[in-house]
Write a protein that holds these residues in place. Structure first.
Motif, PDB file in Angstrom:
ATOM      1  N   CYS A  89     103.461  -9.762  -0.268  1.00  0.00           N
ATOM      2  CA  CYS A  89     102.132  -9.966   0.301  1.00  0.00           C
ATOM      3  C   CYS A  89     101.594  -8.682   0.921  1.00  0.00           C
ATOM      4  O   CYS A  89     102.332  -7.948   1.573  1.00  0.00           O
ATOM      5  CB  CYS A  89     102.184 -11.062   1.363  1.00  0.00           C
ATOM      6  SG  CYS A  89     102.881 -12.604   0.745  1.00  0.00           S
ATOM      7  N   CYS A  90     100.287  -8.453   0.723  1.00  0.00           N
ATOM      8  CA  CYS A  90      99.695  -7.183   1.140  1.00  0.00           C
ATOM      9  C   CYS A  90      99.372  -7.155   2.621  1.00  0.00           C
ATOM     10  O   CYS A  90      99.302  -6.102   3.228  1.00  0.00           O
ATOM     11  CB  CYS A  90      98.440  -6.883   0.316  1.00  0.00           C
ATOM     12  SG  CYS A  90      96.945  -7.765   0.838  1.00  0.00           S
ATOM     13  N   GLY A  91      99.104  -8.321   3.222  1.00  0.00           N
ATOM     14  CA  GLY A  91      98.785  -8.371   4.643  1.00  0.00           C
ATOM     15  C   GLY A  91      97.330  -8.085   4.966  1.00  0.00           C
ATOM     16  O   GLY A  91      96.920  -8.243   6.108  1.00  0.00           O
ATOM     17  N   SER A  92      96.533  -7.696   3.969  1.00  0.00           N
ATOM     18  CA  SER A  92      95.165  -7.306   4.306  1.00  0.00           C
ATOM     19  C   SER A  92      94.076  -8.090   3.576  1.00  0.00           C
ATOM     20  O   SER A  92      92.915  -8.019   3.962  1.00  0.00           O
ATOM     21  CB  SER A  92      94.978  -5.809   4.048  1.00  0.00           C
ATOM     22  OG  SER A  92      95.509  -5.459   2.787  1.00  0.00           O
ATOM     23  N   CYS A  93      94.411  -8.835   2.551  1.00  0.00           N
ATOM     24  CA  CYS A  93      93.371  -9.605   1.850  1.00  0.00           C
ATOM     25  C   CYS A  93      92.995 -10.838   2.685  1.00  0.00           C
ATOM     26  O   CYS A  93      93.632 -11.153   3.678  1.00  0.00           O
ATOM     27  CB  CYS A  93      93.862 -10.018   0.468  1.00  0.00           C
ATOM     28  SG  CYS A  93      95.150 -11.290   0.477  1.00  0.00           S
ATOM     29  N   TRP A  94      91.972 -11.540   2.245  1.00  0.00           N
ATOM     30  CA  TRP A  94      91.491 -12.712   2.986  1.00  0.00           C
ATOM     31  C   TRP A  94      92.602 -13.742   3.159  1.00  0.00           C
ATOM     32  O   TRP A  94      92.772 -14.323   4.229  1.00  0.00           O
ATOM     33  CB  TRP A  94      90.294 -13.332   2.251  1.00  0.00           C
ATOM     34  CG  TRP A  94      89.569 -14.389   3.034  1.00  0.00           C
ATOM     35  CD1 TRP A  94      88.498 -14.208   3.860  1.00  0.00           C
ATOM     36  CD2 TRP A  94      89.881 -15.795   3.066  1.00  0.00           C
ATOM     37  NE1 TRP A  94      88.126 -15.418   4.401  1.00  0.00           N
ATOM     38  CE2 TRP A  94      88.947 -16.407   3.929  1.00  0.00           C
ATOM     39  CE3 TRP A  94      90.842 -16.593   2.454  1.00  0.00           C
ATOM     40  CZ2 TRP A  94      88.950 -17.772   4.195  1.00  0.00           C
ATOM     41  CZ3 TRP A  94      90.854 -17.957   2.716  1.00  0.00           C
ATOM     42  CH2 TRP A  94      89.914 -18.541   3.585  1.00  0.00           C
ATOM     43  N   TYR A  95      93.370 -13.981   2.113  1.00  0.00           N
ATOM     44  CA  TYR A  95      94.413 -15.010   2.163  1.00  0.00           C
ATOM     45  C   TYR A  95      95.523 -14.630   3.130  1.00  0.00           C
ATOM     46  O   TYR A  95      95.967 -15.451   3.937  1.00  0.00           O
ATOM     47  CB  TYR A  95      94.946 -15.294   0.755  1.00  0.00           C
ATOM     48  CG  TYR A  95      93.879 -15.921  -0.107  1.00  0.00           C
ATOM     49  CD1 TYR A  95      93.611 -17.290  -0.015  1.00  0.00           C
ATOM     50  CD2 TYR A  95      93.093 -15.157  -0.959  1.00  0.00           C
ATOM     51  CE1 TYR A  95      92.594 -17.862  -0.768  1.00  0.00           C
ATOM     52  CE2 TYR A  95      92.080 -15.719  -1.717  1.00  0.00           C
ATOM     53  CZ  TYR A  95      91.836 -17.076  -1.612  1.00  0.00           C
ATOM     54  OH  TYR A  95      90.830 -17.644  -2.336  1.00  0.00           O
ATOM     55  N   CYS A  96      95.978 -13.392   3.067  1.00  0.00           N
ATOM     56  CA  CYS A  96      96.995 -12.931   4.017  1.00  0.00           C
ATOM     57  C   CYS A  96      96.465 -13.033   5.447  1.00  0.00           C
ATOM     58  O   CYS A  96      97.157 -13.477   6.353  1.00  0.00           O
ATOM     59  CB  CYS A  96      97.411 -11.493   3.713  1.00  0.00           C
ATOM     60  SG  CYS A  96      98.426 -11.334   2.228  1.00  0.00           S
ATOM     61  N   GLN A  97      95.199 -12.621   5.621  1.00  0.00           N
ATOM     62  CA  GLN A  97      94.596 -12.665   6.951  1.00  0.00           C
ATOM     63  C   GLN A  97      94.494 -14.090   7.486  1.00  0.00           C
ATOM     64  O   GLN A  97      94.397 -14.301   8.678  1.00  0.00           O
ATOM     65  CB  GLN A  97      93.187 -12.058   6.897  1.00  0.00           C
ATOM     66  CG  GLN A  97      93.170 -10.587   6.528  1.00  0.00           C
ATOM     67  CD  GLN A  97      93.413  -9.690   7.724  1.00  0.00           C
ATOM     68  OE1 GLN A  97      92.800  -9.864   8.761  1.00  0.00           O
ATOM     69  NE2 GLN A  97      94.330  -8.752   7.589  1.00  0.00           N
ATOM     70  N   LEU A 103      99.306 -16.857  -1.451  1.00  0.00           N
ATOM     71  CA  LEU A 103      98.092 -16.771  -2.258  1.00  0.00           C
ATOM     72  C   LEU A 103      97.522 -15.355  -2.264  1.00  0.00           C
ATOM     73  O   LEU A 103      96.409 -15.134  -2.743  1.00  0.00           O
ATOM     74  CB  LEU A 103      97.034 -17.747  -1.715  1.00  0.00           C
ATOM     75  CG  LEU A 103      97.510 -19.195  -1.559  1.00  0.00           C
ATOM     76  CD1 LEU A 103      96.385 -20.062  -0.994  1.00  0.00           C
ATOM     77  CD2 LEU A 103      97.977 -19.753  -2.899  1.00  0.00           C
ATOM     78  N   CYS A 104      98.286 -14.400  -1.755  1.00  0.00           N
ATOM     79  CA  CYS A 104      97.815 -13.007  -1.665  1.00  0.00           C
ATOM     80  C   CYS A 104      97.158 -12.565  -2.973  1.00  0.00           C
ATOM     81  O   CYS A 104      97.651 -12.825  -4.059  1.00  0.00           O
ATOM     82  CB  CYS A 104      98.975 -12.072  -1.321  1.00  0.00           C
ATOM     83  SG  CYS A 104      98.502 -10.321  -1.343  1.00  0.00           S
ATOM     84  N   ASP A 105      96.044 -11.862  -2.823  1.00  0.00           N
ATOM     85  CA  ASP A 105      95.255 -11.401  -3.966  1.00  0.00           C
ATOM     86  C   ASP A 105      95.779 -10.114  -4.599  1.00  0.00           C
ATOM     87  O   ASP A 105      95.372  -9.775  -5.708  1.00  0.00           O
ATOM     88  CB  ASP A 105      93.824 -11.078  -3.488  1.00  0.00           C
ATOM     89  CG  ASP A 105      92.885 -12.265  -3.571  1.00  0.00           C
ATOM     90  OD1 ASP A 105      93.154 -13.183  -4.379  1.00  0.00           O
ATOM     91  OD2 ASP A 105      91.878 -12.271  -2.844  1.00  0.00           O
ATOM     92  N   ASN A 106      96.610  -9.378  -3.886  1.00  0.00           N
ATOM     93  CA  ASN A 106      96.810  -7.978  -4.284  1.00  0.00           C
ATOM     94  C   ASN A 106      98.217  -7.591  -4.733  1.00  0.00           C
ATOM     95  O   ASN A 106      98.533  -6.408  -4.793  1.00  0.00           O
ATOM     96  CB  ASN A 106      96.399  -7.062  -3.127  1.00  0.00           C
ATOM     97  CG  ASN A 106      94.897  -7.099  -2.895  1.00  0.00           C
ATOM     98  OD1 ASN A 106      94.125  -7.133  -3.845  1.00  0.00           O
ATOM     99  ND2 ASN A 106      94.501  -7.127  -1.640  1.00  0.00           N
TER     100      ASN A 106
HETATM  101 ZN   LIG Z   1      97.239 -10.203   0.597  1.00  0.00          ZN
END
Ligand SMILES: [Zn+2]
Ligand SMILES: NC(=O)c1ccc[n+]([C@@H]2O[C@H](COP(=O)([O-])OP(=O)(O)OC[C@H]3O[C@@H](n4cnc5c(N)ncnc54)[C@H](O)[C@@H]3O)[C@@H](O)[C@H]2O)c1
Ligand SMILES: [Zn+2]
Lengths: 390, 269
Positions: A89-97, A103-106
């Motif tokens: 998980c990237c931690g910065s996309c809408w889903y992570c936030q 569901l991370c986008d990145n």
């Molecule tokens: Zn993410």
């Protein structure tokens, strides 16, 4: 390095592969201290989910020591002993936030493989098909962990490797499933499946305030763990005519307030329905076997919650009418591990949670295929086979 | 592409689709049973996606380019007004047949994709203009450099030892809103494109829309080229946007290369 690879359906082998390298700036390389089997691996081992390739390194539940880090990694240090959730998980996309980590986008470089099936793309997973990113897995001496500052959780002193290991996947999955149930004081939660995930869902249901927890399975040794290690009441579906009737009787005729499916598409069953589904499978007309999920829907009390942790692709004969007419709320997800890791580590430190009893067997990496054999066939009381790759 | 749909029980294609590389197929092709064979319904559903990935190999568009370049054909201009369907419905991917000369029709390939990205329209627009961004975002099929203000040089590596290249010029720019460019001069693959930034609701950030229009020349060669172009452009806009999003949001583009595996000498993606 050495790694456990998928060489074909029901064909795992330990092979020599290239060492992982830092590829992106937020990567670290972990020396794997422990990794373990998961029921989800059985889906591609059996060939029930596609997009594996011969030679893929498998394994997604693991912990280890950081041995190298990329230029943009700030918090994590070389030498840290960390546990890593199975979803990247990237931690910065809408889903992570919004704490919807899986569901991370990145993080899924091959996400377009999922579009036809899901209409969307999920996060990537280690060692779990190309549709989920094609990342090399963790049943290996080393593994590359992207977005390390976000995805590595330092294991506090006093917490053992085995305790930390299961916080990677089985524990957060179970915890999430229990949280989905929105448990109120006095409530009863029934959990289908007493594997690693089901047992942890039962434990979490107690931690979140359930009055009664009922674990359902057929394997005596697993039911015993549910009783002795978790404190759940247990029910063997092979020993009763109707799981639904028994659950109703146990709850004054209402049914459980919430039902958790911790079984998934490989559900085992009894009776005509099961024979029908096995026959379909033999004829390559297979959709998922869904006995546990169907039972959970029928058993749940009116207005109750159905929490789905088991993994599915397609299922037919889905009792939509029961779901709709009884006004059930369905909640489901792949695990959002990053949301739960801090509080789970706290539970372990405080002595409120000790998942290490799941580790019924230990193997060197070279013997990992044996470990999967035991785990898959549920032999010798195996709940989780743990590998020590170094 | 005829392998896209498989009959139940059929084996995975033994030969990679034309233009696809052997290396990147997510489907086993080592003469043994793969998991897909067990679940044909899933296979056919997934294969579409898989082939998209295959089609995105560098060099595939290069093949198209060679076909076009061989004909020595010229840009004939592209007008967005000629896309009524797009205008009316904001369509995503659509081909338009158009008359070219007395007996030649070609298809104008329009592809449009949108994605939602964290960040303000202004910030994302600035990021798009960043010299490095385009080359990273388009890296899956072209090398893009900026020889000067408002200029782009696109190079699609070829397969027959020749590259397809064109210069593009920014023809319209509205900060925080829109950037439009057009290929200029003689090129084998005339094209234009724009990227648009619009605020998304609540805390979603910005809706970014990317459109490419490829306008191949007429004649049988043009027809062929469009057929070949088939799988690539459909995924091109989506891939470019996805890469842009990941770069902006997470500071990197996800990749598994090089990835440890027990094939192809120890690494495979
Ligand atoms: Zn993410
Ligand atoms: N949502 C997630 O993020 C996530 C994470 C990990 C695992 N999973 C899924 O959770 C499920 C369980 O995982 P696990 O590791 O515990 O697997 P496991 O194979 O160890 O356990 C499954 C258990 O279900 C029991 N079972 C089979 N049929 C049953 C039935 N009809 N009724 C009751 N019990 C039945 C089996 O006897 C077994 O004990 C799998 O589908 C797995 O893919 C999901
Ligand atoms: Zn798992």
């Amino acid at each position: 390095m050495r790694a456990l690879c998928w060489n074909g359906i029901n064909d795992l082998g330990v092979e020599t592969v290239g060492d992982p390298r830092i590829v992106n700036p937020h990567d670290v390389i972990l020396q794997v201290r422990m990794s373990t089997t998961c029921g989800s691996d059985l889906h591609f081992i059996d060939g029930d989910i596609p997009t594996m390739r011969k030679g893929d390194v498998i394994g997604h539940e693991f912990m280890g020591t950081v041995v190298e880090k990329g230029p943009a990694v700030k918090k994590v240090q070389v030498g840290d002993r960390v546990v890593v959730p199975s979803f990247i998980c990237c931690g910065s996309c809408w889903y992570c936030q919004h704490d919807l980590w899986s569901l991370c986008d990145n993080t899924n470089p091959q996400g377009e493989l999922q579009e036809p099936l899901f209409g969307a793309q999920t996060a990537g997973i280690y060692g779990y098909t190309h549709a989920f990113g094609g990342y090399a897995g963790a049943h290996a001496q080393f593994v590359r962990v992207p977005h390390a500052d976000n995805d590595c959780f330092r294991v506090p002193e006093g917490v053992t490797d085995e305790q930390a290991l299961f916080l990677s996947d089985a524990v957060p999955t179970g915890y999430m499933g229990a949280e989905f149930c929105d448990i109120q004081p006095g409530q009863t939660v029934a959990v289908w499946g007493c594997g690693g995930v089901g047992l942890m869902a039962q434990k979490a249901a107690f931690l979140l305030g359930a009055e009664r927890v009922i674990g359902i399975d057929r394997l005596p040794e697993r039911l015993k763990l549910a009783r002795e290690k978790v404190g759940a009441e247990t029910l063997s579906y092979e020993e009763v005519d109707s799981v639904q009737d028994v659950l109703k009787e146990l709850t004054g005729g209402r049914g459980p307030d919430a039902c958790i499916d911790a079984v998934g598409m490989e559900a085992h069953g009894t009776g005509v329905g099961y024979a029908y589904e096995r026959a379909k499978q033999a004829l390559h007309l297979q959709t998922d076997r869904g006995q546990a999920l169907r039972q959970a829907i029928l058993a749940c009390r009116k207005g109750g919650i159905l929490s789905v942790l088991g993994v599915y692709g397609f299922m037919d004969a889905f009792p939509m009418g029961a779901l709709m007419n009884k006004g059930l709320t369905v909640r489901a997800a792949q695990q959002h591990g990053q949301k739960y890791l801090p509080r789970l580590l706290e539970h372990v430190v405080k002595g409120e949670l000790d998942p290490s009893f799941l580790a019924t067997h230990r193997f060197s990496l070279e013997d990992a295929p044996k470990g999967y054999e035991l785990f898959k066939k549920k032999q010798d009381g195996c709940v989780r086979a743990v590998f020590l790759p170094n | 592409m005829r392998d896209t749909i498989q009959q139940p029980g059929a084996r995975s294609p033994a030969v990679p689709p034309r233009g696809g590389s052997q290396r990147r197929s997510p489907f086993g092709r080592d003469g043994q049973r793969t998991s897909e064979e067990r679940l044909p319904q899933l296979v056919s559903a997934l294969a579409g996606g898989a082939l998209l990935t295959l089609g995105l190999q560098r060099g595939r568009l290069g093949g198209v380019a060679m076909a076009l370049a061989g004909g020595g054909l010229l840009f004939r201009g592209t007008r967005t007004e000629q896309e009524p369907y797009v205008r009316r419905h904001g369509v995503v991917v659509r081909k338009f047949r158009r008359q070219r000369g007395r007996d030649a029709t070609v298809e104008l390939t329009v592809l449009q994709r949108s994605i939602t990205i964290q960040g303000t329209p202004e910030a994302l627009h600035r990021r798009w203009l960043d010299a490095e961004t385009l080359s990273q975002v388009m890296g899956h099929f072209a090398d893009v450099t900026s020889p000067g203000e408002g200029l782009q040089h696109w190079r699609v590596p070829g397969v027959l030892g020749k590259d397809l290249e064109w210069d593009a010029q920014v023809v319209e720019e509205r900060p925080g809103e829109l950037l439009r460019w057009q290929s200029v001069g003689d090129t084998a693959l005339p094209n234009e494109g724009w990227v648009r930034f619009r605020p998304a609701p609540r805390d979603w950030g910005t809706e970014v829309t990317l459109r490419f229009v490829f306008d191949p020349p007429g004649g049988i060669l043009g027809e062929k080229a469009v057929q070949l172009l088939g799988a690539v452009p459909a995924a091109l806009a989506r891939m470019a946007l996805k890469r842009f999003k990941s770069l902006v949001e997470s500071g990197e583009i996800p990749t598994t290369r090089p990835n440890p595996a027990a094939r192809e000498g120890g690494y495979a993606s």
